[in-house]
Motif scaffolding. Structure first.
Motif, short mmCIF file in Angstrom:
data_model
loop_
_atom_site.label_atom_id
_atom_site.label_comp_id
_atom_site.label_asym_id
_atom_site.label_seq_id
_atom_site.Cartn_x
_atom_site.Cartn_y
_atom_site.Cartn_z
N PRO A 300 0.82 -1.22 0.00
CA PRO A 300 0.00 0.00 0.00
C PRO A 300 0.84 1.26 0.00
O PRO A 300 1.97 1.31 0.51
N VAL A 301 0.27 2.31 -0.58
CA VAL A 301 0.84 3.66 -0.52
C VAL A 301 -0.26 4.58 -0.01
O VAL A 301 -1.33 4.67 -0.62
N LEU A 302 0.00 5.23 1.11
CA LEU A 302 -0.97 6.12 1.72
C LEU A 302 -0.71 7.54 1.22
O LEU A 302 0.43 8.01 1.25
N THR A 303 -1.75 8.21 0.74
CA THR A 303 -1.63 9.60 0.30
C THR A 303 -2.28 10.50 1.34
O THR A 303 -3.45 10.32 1.68
N VAL A 304 -1.51 11.46 1.87
CA VAL A 304 -2.03 12.33 2.92
C VAL A 304 -1.82 13.79 2.53
O VAL A 304 -0.92 14.12 1.75
N ARG A 305 -2.67 14.64 3.08
CA ARG A 305 -2.50 16.09 2.92
C ARG A 305 -1.93 16.63 4.22
O ARG A 305 -2.52 16.41 5.30
N THR A 306 -0.81 17.31 4.13
CA THR A 306 -0.17 17.84 5.33
C THR A 306 -0.84 19.13 5.78
O THR A 306 -1.68 19.70 5.08
N HIS A 307 -0.46 19.61 6.95
CA HIS A 307 -1.03 20.86 7.47
C HIS A 307 -0.56 22.08 6.70
O HIS A 307 -1.12 23.17 6.85
N THR A 308 0.47 21.90 5.88
CA THR A 308 0.93 23.01 5.04
C THR A 308 0.26 23.00 3.68
O THR A 308 0.55 23.85 2.82
#
Length: 400
Positions: A300-308
Motif C-alpha cells: 500500500p501507498v498512503l496519500t495524505v495532505r499535510t497541514h501546510t
C-alpha cells in the motif's frame, strides 16, 4: 410451552443481561461464544484502558465482580486506579462469570431472526433448529461493525484483510507477524496507540498517522486527576459523572447532539500507562487528512495532505486502520429484511425507548448499538450497570 427470551451475544453486555433475566425467573436462551471479540479480535499482550472499578459485569447477585474472580483464581487483586488489567485476565473473568451465572450458554450461531405473524419472533440456528421466542435481545458487541474510512477503502476493494494491503485493528491477535516490516497505523485512539506500541515491541518499524494537530495524546495518571470534581469510572469531570450515572435523559437530546457526544466524549486518548511504551519507539505523523490509498504489487501507498497543504505519498509494507467501529443495522444480516426495514433508526443506529426496547416491541439492543440513545457509557463494560437491570425490568413488565 412458555416461549423463552433470547439473548444473542456472550460478551459483557449479553452475559450481564442474561444474568439479570435469569434472576427474575425468566426463561432465557443465550447464544454465542463467550468473550469471543476479546479473545480473537484484541491483540495478545494488550491491557484494558478501563480501571478495575469500570470493568465489572453488572450482576443482581453479589460476589461476581472482577475482584471476586481474582480471589477465586488465586491471583493478585486488581482494585486501584493504578492497577491495569491484562486482556487475558479480563477474558478469564468473563468466562468465569459465564460458567457461574449462564452455565447453559449455547455455542451456536443465530442465522436469522424474523417477526412471527402471531406475535414474537422466529429464529433459526446454524444447527438447523427452528424455534420461537417472545423477545430478543441483541448484544452482539463489535461483531461486524469494524469501520474502514473511505480514504482507505480504495486499497481494499474486497474489505480489510490481514493478508491484503490494508487491515483493521480488530483483525490482529498476533502482531509478531510484522516483525522486521514497515507498518502504518491510522488513528489516534487507544486501539491505534496500543497496537502501534505492541507492533514496535514485536520488532516492526511503526508510524502512527493521525488527523489533526495534537491528536496523539495520553491521559493524566490517577494521582494527577483533579480533586474537586466528582469521580466517575473514566476520571474526574462533571460531564463524565453525568453521562455515567444519569444517561436517562440522553435519548431526548436532539439527534445531532447525541451522535456528536458519542463520537467526542471519551474520544481519542491513550491510557496514561502507555506513554512510556509509545514515545520514542513509534514515529508520529499528524496530517490534515488521509486523501486515499492504493496498492502497487500488493504494497500500500498512503496519500495524505499535510497541514501546510502539500500532498505526500507514504509507501509502506502494510496499513492497519485503527479507526473504530460504526453501528449499522444493515450490517446485522441475521436480522430479517422486514425487521431491518421497519426498525426506526438514526444514522444507521436503532432508536431505543425506555428499557432499551426498539421501535419493534420485543426487540431490544444493548451495548454499543445503544450508545446513540443512551450515551457514550454504552461503549464500555461499566455501561452494564445501567443497561442490564433496566432492560430486564422493562422486558419482564412487557412480556412477563
Amino acid at each position: 410451552m412458555i416461549q423463552p427470551v433470547v439473548v444473542i451475544g456472550a460478551g459483557p453486555f449479553g452475559l450481564s443481561t442474561a444474568a439479570h433475566l435469569r434472576a427474575r425467573g425468566i426463561p432465557v436462551r443465550v447464544f454465542g461464544d463467550p468473550m469471543v471479540s476479546w479473545r480473537d479480535h484484541m491483540p495478545a499482550g494488550m491491557f484494558l484502558k478501563s480501571t478495575p472499578v469500570a470493568s465489572n459485569f453488572d450482576c443482581p447477585q453479589p460476589g461476581h465482580g472482577l475482584v471476586d474472580y481474582c480471589d477465586a483464581a488465586g491471583i493478585r487483586r486488581l482494585v486501584t486506579d493504578e492497577d491495569i488489567i491484562p486482556v487475558e485476565t479480563f477474558i478469564a473473568y468473563g468466562e468465569w462469570f459465564q460458567q457461574k451465572l449462564v452455565p447453559d450458554l449455547e455455542r451456536v450461531r443465530v442465522v436469522s431472526v424474523d417477526r412471527r405473524a402471531g406475535g414474537g419472533f422466529e429464529l433459526k440456528l446454524d444447527s438447523g433448529e427452528l424455534f420461537t421466542a417472545r423477545a430478543v435481545v441483541v448484544a452482539t458487541g463489535l461483531s461486524g461493525l469494524a469501520h474502514l474510512p473511505a480514504g482507505l477503502a480504495s486499497a481494499a476493494p474486497d474489505g480489510p484483510s490481514p493478508a491484503g494491503p490494508v487491515s483493521h485493528s480488530s483483525q490482529h491477535h498476533d502482531l509478531t507477524r510484522f516483525s522486521g516490516r514497515e507498518l502504518i497505523v491510522v488513528g489516534a485512539g487507544q486501539s491505534a496507540l496500543e497496537t502501534a506500541a505492541l507492533a514496535a515491541e514485536a520488532g516492526a518499524r511503526v508510524r502512527v498517522v493521525s488527523r489533526g494537530r495534537g491528536r496523539v495524546a495520553f491521559g493524566a495518571p490517577p494521582w494527577q486527576q483533579p480533586k474537586l470534581r466528582p469521580e466517575s469510572p473514566f476520571g474526574r469531570a462533571w460531564s463524565l459523572w453525568a453521562l455515567t450515572y444519569y444517561p436517562h435523559p440522553y435519548r431526548h437530546l436532539p439527534a445531532r447532539t447525541r451522535h456528536y457526544l458519542v463520537r467526542r466524549v471519551l474520544g481519542p486518548l491513550g491510557a496514561w500507562w502507555l506513554r512510556d511504551r509509545f514515545e520514542g519507539k513509534v514515529e508520529v505523523e499528524e496530517v490534515d487528512r488521509v486523501v486515499g490509498a492504493d496498492a502497487t504489487d500488493g504494497n500500500p501507498v498512503l496519500t495524505v495532505r499535510t497541514h501546510t497543504g502539500h500532498t505526500t505519498r507514504l509507501p509502506v509494507d502494510h496499513v492497519i486502520a485503527a479507526t473504530g467501529y460504526r453501528v449499522d443495522i444493515a450490517a446485522m444480516d441475521f436480522l430479517g429484511h422486514e425487521l431491518r426495514t421497519r426498525l426506526a433508526v438514526s444514522r444507521g443506529t436503532p432508536r431505543l425507548g425506555a428499557g432499551f426496547v426498539s421501535s419493534i416491541p420485543g426487540l431490544y439492543f444493548t451495548g454499543l448499538p445503544a450508545a446513540s440513545s443512551y450515551g457514550p457509557v454504552m461503549r464500555f463494560v461499566c455501561g452494564t450497570e445501567f443497561a442490564s437491570p433496566r432492560l430486564a425490568k422493562h422486558l419482564a413488565a412487557a412480556h412477563g
